[in-house]
Design an enzyme around this catalytic site. Structure first.
Site, PDB file in Angstrom:
ATOM      1  N   ARG A   1       0.820  -1.207   0.000  1.00 34.79           N
ATOM      2  CA  ARG A   1       0.000   0.000   0.000  1.00 34.79           C
ATOM      3  C   ARG A   1       0.855   1.258   0.000  1.00 34.79           C
ATOM      4  O   ARG A   1       0.499   2.257  -0.597  1.00 34.79           O
ATOM      5  CB  ARG A   1      -0.903  -0.021   1.247  1.00 34.79           C
ATOM      6  CG  ARG A   1      -1.622   1.287   1.521  1.00 34.79           C
ATOM      7  CD  ARG A   1      -2.587   1.152   2.695  1.00 34.79           C
ATOM      8  NE  ARG A   1      -3.574   0.122   2.430  1.00 34.79           N
ATOM      9  CZ  ARG A   1      -4.190  -0.589   3.379  1.00 34.79           C
ATOM     10  NH1 ARG A   1      -3.918  -0.392   4.648  1.00 34.79           N
ATOM     11  NH2 ARG A   1      -5.086  -1.500   3.052  1.00 34.79           N
ATOM     12  N   TYR A   2       1.970   1.204   0.687  1.00 40.08           N
ATOM     13  CA  TYR A   2       2.866   2.345   0.825  1.00 40.08           C
ATOM     14  C   TYR A   2       4.092   2.149  -0.067  1.00 40.08           C
ATOM     15  O   TYR A   2       4.434   1.014  -0.396  1.00 40.08           O
ATOM     16  CB  TYR A   2       3.327   2.465   2.283  1.00 40.08           C
ATOM     17  CG  TYR A   2       2.244   2.809   3.272  1.00 40.08           C
ATOM     18  CD1 TYR A   2       1.732   4.101   3.333  1.00 40.08           C
ATOM     19  CD2 TYR A   2       1.752   1.866   4.162  1.00 40.08           C
ATOM     20  CE1 TYR A   2       0.759   4.441   4.259  1.00 40.08           C
ATOM     21  CE2 TYR A   2       0.782   2.195   5.103  1.00 40.08           C
ATOM     22  CZ  TYR A   2       0.292   3.483   5.154  1.00 40.08           C
ATOM     23  OH  TYR A   2      -0.661   3.810   6.075  1.00 40.08           O
TER      24      TYR A   2
ATOM     25  N   ARG B   1       7.273  -0.074   1.865  1.00 40.67           N
ATOM     26  CA  ARG B   1       7.115  -1.179   2.811  1.00 40.67           C
ATOM     27  C   ARG B   1       5.906  -2.035   2.461  1.00 40.67           C
ATOM     28  O   ARG B   1       4.962  -1.557   1.849  1.00 40.67           O
ATOM     29  CB  ARG B   1       6.993  -0.662   4.246  1.00 40.67           C
ATOM     30  CG  ARG B   1       5.921   0.380   4.470  1.00 40.67           C
ATOM     31  CD  ARG B   1       6.356   1.292   5.628  1.00 40.67           C
ATOM     32  NE  ARG B   1       5.316   2.181   6.113  1.00 40.67           N
ATOM     33  CZ  ARG B   1       4.974   3.311   5.515  1.00 40.67           C
ATOM     34  NH1 ARG B   1       5.522   3.660   4.387  1.00 40.67           N
ATOM     35  NH2 ARG B   1       4.040   4.082   6.032  1.00 40.67           N
TER      36      ARG B   1
ATOM     37  N   CYS C   1      -4.114 -17.794  14.779  1.00 31.80           N
ATOM     38  CA  CYS C   1      -3.777 -16.929  15.906  1.00 31.80           C
ATOM     39  C   CYS C   1      -3.919 -17.736  17.195  1.00 31.80           C
ATOM     40  O   CYS C   1      -4.585 -18.769  17.220  1.00 31.80           O
ATOM     41  CB  CYS C   1      -4.724 -15.739  15.978  1.00 31.80           C
ATOM     42  SG  CYS C   1      -4.679 -14.725  14.492  1.00 31.80           S
TER      43      CYS C   1
ATOM     44  N   CYS D   1      -9.578 -12.828  18.145  1.00 29.23           N
ATOM     45  CA  CYS D   1     -10.140 -11.622  18.738  1.00 29.23           C
ATOM     46  C   CYS D   1     -11.443 -11.284  18.025  1.00 29.23           C
ATOM     47  O   CYS D   1     -11.490 -11.277  16.792  1.00 29.23           O
ATOM     48  CB  CYS D   1      -9.154 -10.470  18.591  1.00 29.23           C
ATOM     49  SG  CYS D   1      -7.488 -10.927  19.116  1.00 29.23           S
TER      50      CYS D   1
ATOM     51  N   CYS E   1     -11.386  -8.437  15.303  1.00 30.27           N
ATOM     52  CA  CYS E   1     -10.276  -8.487  14.336  1.00 30.27           C
ATOM     53  C   CYS E   1     -10.619  -7.880  12.971  1.00 30.27           C
ATOM     54  O   CYS E   1     -11.676  -8.148  12.403  1.00 30.27           O
ATOM     55  CB  CYS E   1      -9.845  -9.941  14.128  1.00 30.27           C
ATOM     56  SG  CYS E   1      -8.473 -10.081  12.968  1.00 30.27           S
TER      57      CYS E   1
ATOM     58  N   ARG F   1      -9.150  -8.639  10.226  1.00 26.41           N
ATOM     59  CA  ARG F   1      -9.137  -9.695   9.202  1.00 26.41           C
ATOM     60  C   ARG F   1     -10.027 -10.853   9.627  1.00 26.41           C
ATOM     61  O   ARG F   1      -9.754 -12.018   9.362  1.00 26.41           O
ATOM     62  CB  ARG F   1      -7.703 -10.160   8.944  1.00 26.41           C
ATOM     63  CG  ARG F   1      -6.827  -9.021   8.523  1.00 26.41           C
ATOM     64  CD  ARG F   1      -5.595  -9.417   7.739  1.00 26.41           C
ATOM     65  NE  ARG F   1      -4.806  -8.198   7.572  1.00 26.41           N
ATOM     66  CZ  ARG F   1      -3.805  -7.836   8.387  1.00 26.41           C
ATOM     67  NH1 ARG F   1      -3.418  -8.628   9.376  1.00 26.41           N
ATOM     68  NH2 ARG F   1      -3.180  -6.705   8.203  1.00 26.41           N
TER      69      ARG F   1
ATOM     70  N   ASP G   1     -11.694  -0.255  12.963  1.00 24.53           N
ATOM     71  CA  ASP G   1     -12.028  -0.314  11.546  1.00 24.53           C
ATOM     72  C   ASP G   1     -13.499  -0.677  11.374  1.00 24.53           C
ATOM     73  O   ASP G   1     -14.108  -1.298  12.242  1.00 24.53           O
ATOM     74  CB  ASP G   1     -11.183  -1.403  10.860  1.00 24.53           C
ATOM     75  CG  ASP G   1      -9.726  -0.995  10.720  1.00 24.53           C
ATOM     76  OD1 ASP G   1      -9.455   0.209  10.570  1.00 24.53           O
ATOM     77  OD2 ASP G   1      -8.864  -1.896  10.761  1.00 24.53           O
TER      78      ASP G   1
ATOM     79  N   ASP H   1      -7.360   3.981  10.035  1.00 23.27           N
ATOM     80  CA  ASP H   1      -6.911   3.314   8.824  1.00 23.27           C
ATOM     81  C   ASP H   1      -8.031   3.560   7.816  1.00 23.27           C
ATOM     82  O   ASP H   1      -9.125   3.010   7.948  1.00 23.27           O
ATOM     83  CB  ASP H   1      -6.687   1.816   9.088  1.00 23.27           C
ATOM     84  CG  ASP H   1      -5.559   1.251   8.242  1.00 23.27           C
ATOM     85  OD1 ASP H   1      -5.193   1.888   7.233  1.00 23.27           O
ATOM     86  OD2 ASP H   1      -5.055   0.169   8.582  1.00 23.27           O
TER      87      ASP H   1
ATOM     88  N   LYS I   1      -3.026   4.849   7.010  1.00 23.09           N
ATOM     89  CA  LYS I   1      -3.296   5.358   8.354  1.00 23.09           C
ATOM     90  C   LYS I   1      -3.228   6.882   8.367  1.00 23.09           C
ATOM     91  O   LYS I   1      -2.244   7.465   7.920  1.00 23.09           O
ATOM     92  CB  LYS I   1      -2.275   4.780   9.330  1.00 23.09           C
ATOM     93  CG  LYS I   1      -2.361   3.260   9.408  1.00 23.09           C
ATOM     94  CD  LYS I   1      -1.252   2.701  10.261  1.00 23.09           C
ATOM     95  CE  LYS I   1      -1.273   1.189  10.256  1.00 23.09           C
ATOM     96  NZ  LYS I   1      -0.816   0.614   8.967  1.00 23.09           N
TER      97      LYS I   1
END
Ligand SMILES: *Cc1c(COP(=O)(O)O)cnc(C)c1O
Ligand code: SF4
Length: 361
Positions: free
Chosen positions: A90-91, A94, A103, A107, A110, A112, A271, A308, A315
């Protein structure tokens, strides 16, 4: 002491396993767990003090997850910015590289959520090779963030292989790991794991504490092991309704993180992800938390509060309005709300360069 693998194997995956212990009806939660996987390992379960406390809400399915008519499934458009499977570019310099779909706990909030722990995040030897090739072939990538899922659920040898391959790429300057393991399964931070990680400096680790009750004796030990290995530790919290949407709780969290050598990095506005709408707070509440931290407590403990951006914009930082006006005179408000003035000077940056700076953000 039990191994982390044993603890993970003993995870509860059906709501009835949890609700039985707490004497509540599992029926409304079964459908939720069928849609979004549940995994609560015995360690994280042991942190729950009562039904609906801050730990419970992060781990136990809630009926509201299926009543979310507001949020889309992939608001950050990670799929659109994914040149090869499981890598988000995206950037400019990086990438986010997803290397494990599992995981140590799923959570409920989450980002994702549609992918983790299910069949929608297919991570194979081929996708990992494909990601490494992409990074090798893009010399502009100087920072690689390993994420998932949770990269620290990979076996030591597997992680070692990925890190070794990344370190062999000359243009990769820094490697970051994003992991919730120090919070949800600190037993995973073994001396053997740390011996692997420390071979690949400069390596940063960002973890994800959301509440001061997560900073247990075991978590303290895990973070100490990592910090002693020279790994700079950061923290990315998510602002969550009913979990940490309280300036006093956040302040205690940030202060406690500093005592265990973890530097607050980001505070995320939640999000807009399908199944998580009930966790969202207003942005005003987030700004209030930053206002309550800045100046009132160590500056080291003030994270950047960011949204985000939906649509994949990245962000975007948000600050309370300290800057009242900007001209020949700069009018500022301090942490106590008092007004101060600063005499500005004319910008000296040549017009040309200013445009470049603006264009690059
Ligand atoms: C958050 C994120 C990064 C890293 O952003 P930093 O501000 O450098 O920490 C990189 N790529 C993606 C897709 C991200 O979401
Ligand atoms: S550990 Fe991270 S990726 Fe895994 S479920 Fe929690 S928030 Fe999502």
């Amino acid at each position: 002491m039990e191994t982390w693998q044993k603890i993970l194997q003993a995870s509860l995956t059906r709501p009835a396993d949890v609700t039985r212990r707490f004497g509540i009806d599992p029926a409304p939660l079964e459908a939720v767990a069928a849609e979004y996987p549940m995994r609560i390992n015995p360690y994280y379960l042991s942190l729950i003090k009562e039904v609906n406390d801050s730990i419970w809400r992060q781990a136990v399915p809630a009926a509201e997850e299926l009543q979310d008519g507001v949020c889309p499934a992939d608001p950050l458009e990670e799929e659109n910015q994914s040149p090869v499977p499981n890598l988000v570019h995206r950037y400019p310099d990086r990438v986010l590289f997803l290397v494990c779909s599992e995981c140590a706990m799923y959570c409920r909030f989450c980002t994702r959520k549609r992918k983790v722990g299910g069949e929608n995040m297919q991570i194979t030897r081929e996708t990992i090779e494909g990601g490494l090739d992409y990074i090798r072939n893009h010399a502009e990538i100087r920072d690689v963030i390993l994420s998932g899922g949770d990269p620290l659920l990979l076996a030591d040898e597997k992680l070692d292989g990925i890190l070794k391959a990344l370190r062999a790429i000359p243009h990769v300057e820094i490697i970051r790991i994003g992991s919730r393991v120090p919070v949800v399964l600190p037993q995973r931070i073994t001396p053997a794991l740390v011996r692997v990680l420390r071979k690949y400096h400069p390596l940063y680790l960002n973890t994800h504490f959301n509440h001061p009750d997560e900073i247990t004796e075991q978590a303290v030990k895990a973070c100490a092991r990592l910090a002693d290995a020279g790994i700079p530790l950061g923290n990315q919290s998510v602002l969550l309704r009913g979990v940490n949407d309280d300036p006093a709780v956040m302040k205690r969290l940030m202060q406690k993180l500093l005592t265990i050598r973890v530097r607050p990095y980001y505070l995320y506005q939640a999000d807009m992800v399908r199944g998580t709408n009930h966790f969202r707070t207003s942005v005003e509440e987030g700004l209030e938390i930053i206002r309550a931290l800045r100046g009132h407590s160590s500056g080291l403990g003030v994270p950047a509060y960011v949204i985000d951006a939906p649509g994949g914009g990245g962000k975007i930082p948000l600050l309370p309005d300290y800057l009242q006006s900007l001209g020949e005179e700069v009018v500022l408000k301090n942490y106590l709300g008092d007004t101060y003035r600063y005499a500005n000077v004319a910008p000296e940056v040549p017009e040309e360069r200013r445009r470049v700076v603006n264009a690059q953000g």
